[in-house]
Structures are given as structure tokens and as C-alpha cells.
Design an enzyme around this catalytic site. Structure first.
Site, PDB file in Angstrom:
ATOM      1  N   LYS A   3       0.939  -1.463  -0.388  1.00  0.00           N
ATOM      2  CA  LYS A   3      -0.199   0.027   0.263  1.00  0.00           C
ATOM      3  C   LYS A   3       0.968   1.179   0.186  1.00  0.00           C
ATOM      4  O   LYS A   3       0.545   2.201  -0.674  1.00  0.00           O
ATOM      5  CB  LYS A   3      -0.714   0.050   1.238  1.00  0.00           C
ATOM      6  N   LYS A  56      -0.748  11.566   5.467  1.00  0.00           N
ATOM      7  CA  LYS A  56      -0.231  10.407   6.145  1.00  0.00           C
ATOM      8  C   LYS A  56       0.102   9.346   5.140  1.00  0.00           C
ATOM      9  O   LYS A  56       0.961   8.630   5.882  1.00  0.00           O
ATOM     10  CB  LYS A  56      -1.794   9.880   7.169  1.00  0.00           C
TER      11      LYS A  56
HETATM   12  P1  NAD Z   1     -13.197   8.174   7.856  1.00  0.00           P
HETATM   13  O1  NAD Z   1     -11.952   9.428   9.003  1.00  0.00           O
HETATM   14  O2  NAD Z   1     -14.082   8.832   7.106  1.00  0.00           O
HETATM   15  O3  NAD Z   1     -13.603   6.561   9.002  1.00  0.00           O
HETATM   16  C1  NAD Z   1     -12.539   6.512   9.790  1.00  0.00           C
HETATM   17  C2  NAD Z   1     -14.199   6.164  10.667  1.00  0.00           C
HETATM   18  O4  NAD Z   1     -13.403   5.915  11.974  1.00  0.00           O
HETATM   19  C3  NAD Z   1     -14.698   7.521  11.904  1.00  0.00           C
HETATM   20  O5  NAD Z   1     -15.943   6.911  11.208  1.00  0.00           O
HETATM   21  C4  NAD Z   1     -14.278   7.402  12.548  1.00  0.00           C
HETATM   22  O6  NAD Z   1     -15.404   8.270  13.704  1.00  0.00           O
HETATM   23  C5  NAD Z   1     -14.168   5.862  13.083  1.00  0.00           C
HETATM   24  N1  NAD Z   1     -13.064   5.857  14.407  1.00  0.00           N
HETATM   25  C6  NAD Z   1     -11.629   6.555  14.945  1.00  0.00           C
HETATM   26  N2  NAD Z   1     -11.522   6.348  15.210  1.00  0.00           N
HETATM   27  C7  NAD Z   1     -11.768   5.437  16.365  1.00  0.00           C
HETATM   28  C8  NAD Z   1     -12.005   4.040  17.255  1.00  0.00           C
HETATM   29  N3  NAD Z   1     -11.153   4.183  18.341  1.00  0.00           N
HETATM   30  N4  NAD Z   1     -12.904   3.768  17.447  1.00  0.00           N
HETATM   31  C9  NAD Z   1     -13.832   3.446  17.156  1.00  0.00           C
HETATM   32  N5  NAD Z   1     -14.048   4.328  15.813  1.00  0.00           N
HETATM   33  C10 NAD Z   1     -13.255   5.004  15.080  1.00  0.00           C
HETATM   34  O7  NAD Z   1     -11.769   7.175   7.162  1.00  0.00           O
HETATM   35  P2  NAD Z   1     -11.815   6.277   5.658  1.00  0.00           P
HETATM   36  O8  NAD Z   1     -11.686   7.606   4.247  1.00  0.00           O
HETATM   37  O9  NAD Z   1     -13.046   5.254   5.558  1.00  0.00           O
HETATM   38  O10 NAD Z   1     -10.396   5.990   5.952  1.00  0.00           O
HETATM   39  C11 NAD Z   1     -10.107   5.197   6.338  1.00  0.00           C
HETATM   40  C12 NAD Z   1      -8.562   4.234   6.384  1.00  0.00           C
HETATM   41  O11 NAD Z   1      -8.457   3.420   4.846  1.00  0.00           O
HETATM   42  C13 NAD Z   1      -7.322   5.227   6.033  1.00  0.00           C
HETATM   43  O12 NAD Z   1      -7.024   4.402   7.125  1.00  0.00           O
HETATM   44  C14 NAD Z   1      -7.670   5.332   5.168  1.00  0.00           C
HETATM   45  O13 NAD Z   1      -6.291   6.033   4.147  1.00  0.00           O
HETATM   46  C15 NAD Z   1      -7.769   4.195   4.606  1.00  0.00           C
HETATM   47  N6  NAD Z   1      -8.396   4.209   3.480  1.00  0.00           N
HETATM   48  C16 NAD Z   1      -8.987   5.151   2.537  1.00  0.00           C
HETATM   49  C17 NAD Z   1      -9.658   5.619   0.800  1.00  0.00           C
HETATM   50  C18 NAD Z   1     -10.693   6.878   0.549  1.00  0.00           C
HETATM   51  O14 NAD Z   1     -10.552   6.630  -0.477  1.00  0.00           O
HETATM   52  N7  NAD Z   1     -11.041   7.513   1.511  1.00  0.00           N
HETATM   53  C19 NAD Z   1      -9.258   5.369   0.194  1.00  0.00           C
HETATM   54  C20 NAD Z   1      -8.120   3.952   0.814  1.00  0.00           C
HETATM   55  C21 NAD Z   1      -7.726   3.620   1.924  1.00  0.00           C
END
Ligand code: NAD
Length: 274
Positions: A154, A222
Site C-alpha cells: 500500500k 499520512k
Molecule cells: P474516515 O475518517 O471516514 O473513517 C474512520 C472512522 O473511524 C470514523 O467514522 C471514526 O469515527 C472512526 N474511529 C476513529 N477512531 C475510532 C475508535 N477508536 N473506535 C471506533 N471508531 C473510530 O476514514 P476512511 O476514509 O473511511 O479511511 C479509513 C482508512 O482507509 C484510512 O486508513 C484510509 O487511509 C484508508 N483508505 C481510504 C480511502 C478513501 O478513499 N477514503 C481509500 C483507500 C484507503
């Protein structure tokens, strides 16, 4: 099969929904009350065959880990699908016998469509057990090596994507300032050796300066931190990665953290006072 799903954000919510549609019993938890179906990590984990996390970064994964260890059964399969440090994934695998790092690529659209690309690190037998679950959220699913390998792949993905955006941004500015129509120029590039998914999907919006996310600069910042740390851990100098890391940091410092990562073009413009 019972699945505990922790982290119902942009990616996690549609992934959990797809698991439900595929017939799994899903217990979803998030810090934010919105779409959750259980009120604690412990409740999501207790009695689950599989626990999935889709959280922002390493600290959040480490925060929920003790409860996964405490409430998970001996045979629990833990799949972390967040993008975090490979080192953190290695640490998790030392604490849980059946742990996979399985970060994804494909964005919100891929999560909604269940068409994510998934790079998986961990043991072969755990990968085989996870496959029916992963097939409900992804299309290209590859076991790339032992624990941490998924995160390393990744990181490699993110440095290639970031670098590509930087160069496409420079190409656009070069053409514009030279009096060439960048839309026509990029159409030619997209059909030749310079072609890429970035050009295919983003060339029109970049030329139009439409930077609505998509994948935010903040998240890519990040991820470049993860790539840089992984390179350091491997004892490597990756000069282009370092440069791209700084350009993405500049985009963030200039207040563009919430824009799509194609907004790297704004940094290249600013450097040139264009
Ligand atoms: P996001 O911020 O939308 O979702 C993360 C969720 O985790 C939030 O709803 C938050 O409230 C929750 N959270 C945080 N701490 C917590 C805890 N201690 N306990 C329970 N819930 C908790 O992020 P996302 O866009 O869904 O991304 C998630 C992961 O996927 C990241 O690592 C990101 O880099 C990766 N990712 C994102 C994308 C994208 O296009 N958004 C694409 C590929 C990979």
C-alpha cells in the site's frame, strides 16, 4: 459467520453494508453513534468469528487492539483494512495469532461497489479463511506476503500515485504556459507510454481545477509519512518519494488538506507564481 466491524467512516460504512448483503451477520461499531449497531468494541468483538477494523491510522488501531485481544476468542481472525505503518501490523501479529493486514485501494466508489483492490499480508491459512469475507468487499485480492507486506505494498501504491499526480501537474502547467491546450495534450499522453489510471480518471478534472475529494490531501500526507517510515525501516533512500512527501506537506500547509490529492497542481502553480 459473525463479523465485528470497527470504523464505519467513508470506507467502512459501505464495506460493512456489503458484508451484510453477502449474508454475514455484521456488528458495526464506531466512536460516532450514526450507523453503529452495537455500543462498544467489546460488544462487536465478543462471539465474533472475524473482526475487521477500518480506522484512520495506527494510533486508532492500537487504541482498539487491547479490547480485540481481550474479548476475541482463541480462533478469532482479525483483519485490519486501515492504511497504517507496516511496523504496527507486525506488532499486532505478535499479539494475535491470526492477524492479517489488508489495506485497500479503490476509494469510496470501490467501497460502495464492492470492487476494492486488497493487498494482504499474513499467513496463507489465515488468508484462505479470510477470502470469502474479502470477496464481499473487493475484486482484486492478492496475498502479497507475511505480516506487514500488505501495508508495504500500500505504501508503494501511494508513493506511485502521489508522484504521478506531481508530474501530471507539472505537465499541465508546462503546456498551459507554453500556449498549448492541456486537454488535447493529456489526451495524447493518456494513449501512450505516459498513460496511467491517474490520467484516465483525473485529467479532465485537473485541467478544470475541480479538486472536490476523492481522496483527501490529509490522508495522502499520512500515507507519505508511512512510506517514508517504511523506507527508513528498510534502510533505503527514496529521493523522489521524499520530494513528493514534501510537496504534499506543502499542499496541506497551504490549507488544501481537505481537497482531492490532485490539488498538488495548486502547489506547482504556487511555486511558479502561476
Ligand atoms: P474516515 O475518517 O471516514 O473513517 C474512520 C472512522 O473511524 C470514523 O467514522 C471514526 O469515527 C472512526 N474511529 C476513529 N477512531 C475510532 C475508535 N477508536 N473506535 C471506533 N471508531 C473510530 O476514514 P476512511 O476514509 O473511511 O479511511 C479509513 C482508512 O482507509 C484510512 O486508513 C484510509 O487511509 C484508508 N483508505 C481510504 C480511502 C478513501 O478513499 N477514503 C481509500 C483507500 C484507503
Amino acid at each position: 459467520m459473525k463479523i465485528g466491524f470497527i470504523g464505519l467512516g467513508v470506507m467502512g460504512a459501505p464495506m460493512a453494508a456489503n458484508l451484510g448483503k453477502a449474508g454475514f451477520e455484521v456488528r458495526g461499531y464506531d466512536l460516532r453513534p450514526g450507523g453503529r449497531t452495537v455500543a462498544s468494541v467489546a460488544e462487536a468483538v465478543t462471539g465474533a468469528d472475524v473482526v475487521i477494523t477500518m480506522l484512520p491510522d495506527s494510533p486508532q488501531v492500537e487504541e482498539v487492539l487491547p479490547e480485540i485481544v481481550e474479548y476475541g476468542g482463541d480462533n478469532l481472525l482479525y483483519i485490519d483494512m486501515s492504511t497504517i505503518n507496516p511496523e504496527t501490523s507486525l506488532g499486532i501479529a505478535r499479539r494475535l495469532p491470526h492477524a492479517l493486514d489488508a489495506p485497500v485501494s479503490g476509494g469510496e466508489r470501490g467501497a460502495i461497489e464492492g470492487s476494492l483492490s486488497i493487498m494482504v499480508g499474513g499467513k496463507e491459512e489465515d488468508f484462505q479463511r479470510a477470502l470469502p469475507v474479502l470477496q464481499a468487499v473487493g475484486r482484486t485480492i492478492v496475498h502479497v506476503g507475511p505480516s506487514g507486506a500488505g501495508q508495504t505494498v500500500k505504501a508503494a501504491n501511494q508513493l506511485v500515485v502521489g508522484g504521478t499526480y506531481g508530474l501530471v501537474a507539472e505537465a499541465i502547467l508546462l503546456m498551459e504556459v507554453s500556449g498549448v491546450d492541456p486537454a488535447k495534450g493529456l489526451d495524447v499522453l493518456a494513449g501512450g507510454l505516459a498513460g496511467s489510471r491517474v490520467l484516465e480518471l483525473k485529467r479532465h478534472s485537473m485541467v478544470a481545477r475541480d479538486f472536490a475529494p476523492g481522496f483527501r490531501i490529509d490522508l495522502h500526507h499520512k500515507d507519505m509519512g508511512i512510506a517514508t517510515a517504511a523506507a527508513r525501516q528498510a534502510g533505503l533512500a527514496l529521493p523522489l518519494t521524499a520530494l513528493v512527501t514534501q510537496l504534499i506537506a506543502a499542499a496541506r500547509a497551504q490549507g488544501h488538506g481537505s481537497l482531492d490529492h490532485s490539488a498538488l497542481l495548486k502547489v506547482i502553480e504556487r511555486i511558479n507564481a502561476a
